[in-house]
Design a protein around this motif. Structure first.
Motif, mmCIF file in Angstrom:
data_model
loop_
_atom_site.group_PDB
_atom_site.id
_atom_site.type_symbol
_atom_site.label_atom_id
_atom_site.label_comp_id
_atom_site.label_asym_id
_atom_site.label_seq_id
_atom_site.Cartn_x
_atom_site.Cartn_y
_atom_site.Cartn_z
ATOM 1 N N ASN A 169 0.808 -1.223 0.000
ATOM 2 C CA ASN A 169 0.000 0.000 0.000
ATOM 3 C C ASN A 169 0.839 1.270 0.000
ATOM 4 O OD1 ASN A 169 -2.492 -1.238 -0.183
ATOM 5 N ND2 ASN A 169 -2.469 -1.697 2.014
ATOM 6 N N TYR B 46 1.811 1.734 -3.523
ATOM 7 C CA TYR B 46 0.654 2.158 -4.322
ATOM 8 C C TYR B 46 0.366 3.640 -4.095
ATOM 9 C CZ TYR B 46 -0.417 -2.829 -5.064
ATOM 10 O OH TYR B 46 -0.360 -4.150 -5.431
ATOM 11 N N LYS B 47 0.530 4.067 -2.854
ATOM 12 C CA LYS B 47 0.270 5.471 -2.516
ATOM 13 C C LYS B 47 1.259 6.374 -3.277
ATOM 14 C CE LYS B 47 -0.072 8.205 1.595
ATOM 15 N NZ LYS B 47 1.200 8.384 2.272
#
Ligand code: UDP
Length: 239
Positions: free
Chosen positions: A140, A143-144
């Motif tokens: 994550n 992805y951020k």
């Protein structure tokens, strides 16, 4: 045109057609995944239904490696082998030409740092807006970063099937980009691993060269390749 190998669809493009399709996807308002398929992935598909699903849903599946070419030939189908590393490199050149941004993820820190440095030196105008090594715990976070950077082309070198899962999950979050799993390409671009001379590539012997220069790969190729070919020959549609 699409080919079919044991129920899996594979795109049949010449190298140029494949590159053009990649450019088209990159410039569409979609988020797309390119899979460079090889016999090891077919082995993974046998026991990993989720992985099979990812391949079925990919926007583009191209035959990387001589194993797939031989398998298709055994089934009376002809295909052009498109090496993922060459395909990705052409897309990088295309991005540089159009000032489109690129992100790269994967490999050890020193490998990706060197690969990025080499690529920038070799491809004039290349705009790499983000890169990160491939040893992280939290997808994550990456992805951020990717969502913030908004690169048009994202190359992911985490090995298979890790990179395919990473990209598949990224598709649910990111927009307007093309993502390609590139396996060991950063190892080559960093200069750590040497690619087979052109003549070996032309003769379809790149796998032999790689095996001779990295003998530890032998146990990956054998018995995977012969078993894969036996499966292809004996495959029955409604099994
Ligand atoms: N890798 C990574 N994170 C991992 C596992 C692997 O970044 O958790 C990298 C590894 O450093 C190498 C690449 O993924 O650069 C895998 O290369 P491999 O030779 O396995 O790829 P293939 O044979 O699939 O082209």
């Amino acid at each position: 045109m699409k080919l079919n190998l044991m129920g899996t669809e594979i795109n049949n493009y010449t190298f140029e057609e494949g590159v053009n399709k990649g450019i088209e996807l990159m410039n569409s308002n979609k988020v797309s995944q390119v899979i460079t398929i090889n016999p090891e992935m077919f082995k993974e598909m046998e026991h990993n239904q989720e992985f099979k699903q990812i391949i079925e849903e990919a926007e583009m599946v191209i035959p990387d490696g001589i194993g797939i070419k031989i398998a298709l030939k055994l089934k009376g189908q002809d295909c052009t082998r498109i090496a993922g590393i060459d395909f990705a490199r052409r897309l990088l050149e295309e991005c540089a030409k159009n000032s489109d941004s690129v992100a790269i993820i994967g490999s050890k820190e020193e490998v990706i740092t060197k690969a990025v440095e080499n690529l920038k030196n070799e491809i004039s105008g290349l705009n790499i807006v983000y890169f990160h090594n491939g040893y992280f715990n939290d997808n994550n976070e990456i992805y951020k970063d990717l969502a913030e950077k908004n690169a048009k082309l994202i190359l992911v070198a985490l090995g298979s099937p890790k990179q395919e899962f990473f990209i598949y999950n990224a598709k649910k979050i990111l927009q307007n980009c093309l993502m390609v799993g590139i396996g060991g390409s950063l190892d080559v671009w960093s200069g750590q691993v040497k690619r087979a001379p052109k003549i070996w590539q032309k003769l379809g012997l790149e796998w032999l060269y790689r095996t001779l220069s990295q003998p530890e790969r032998l146990k990956r190729i054998f018995p995977t390749l012969p078993l894969f070919l036996i499966k292809v020959i004996t495959y029955k549609k409604d099994k």
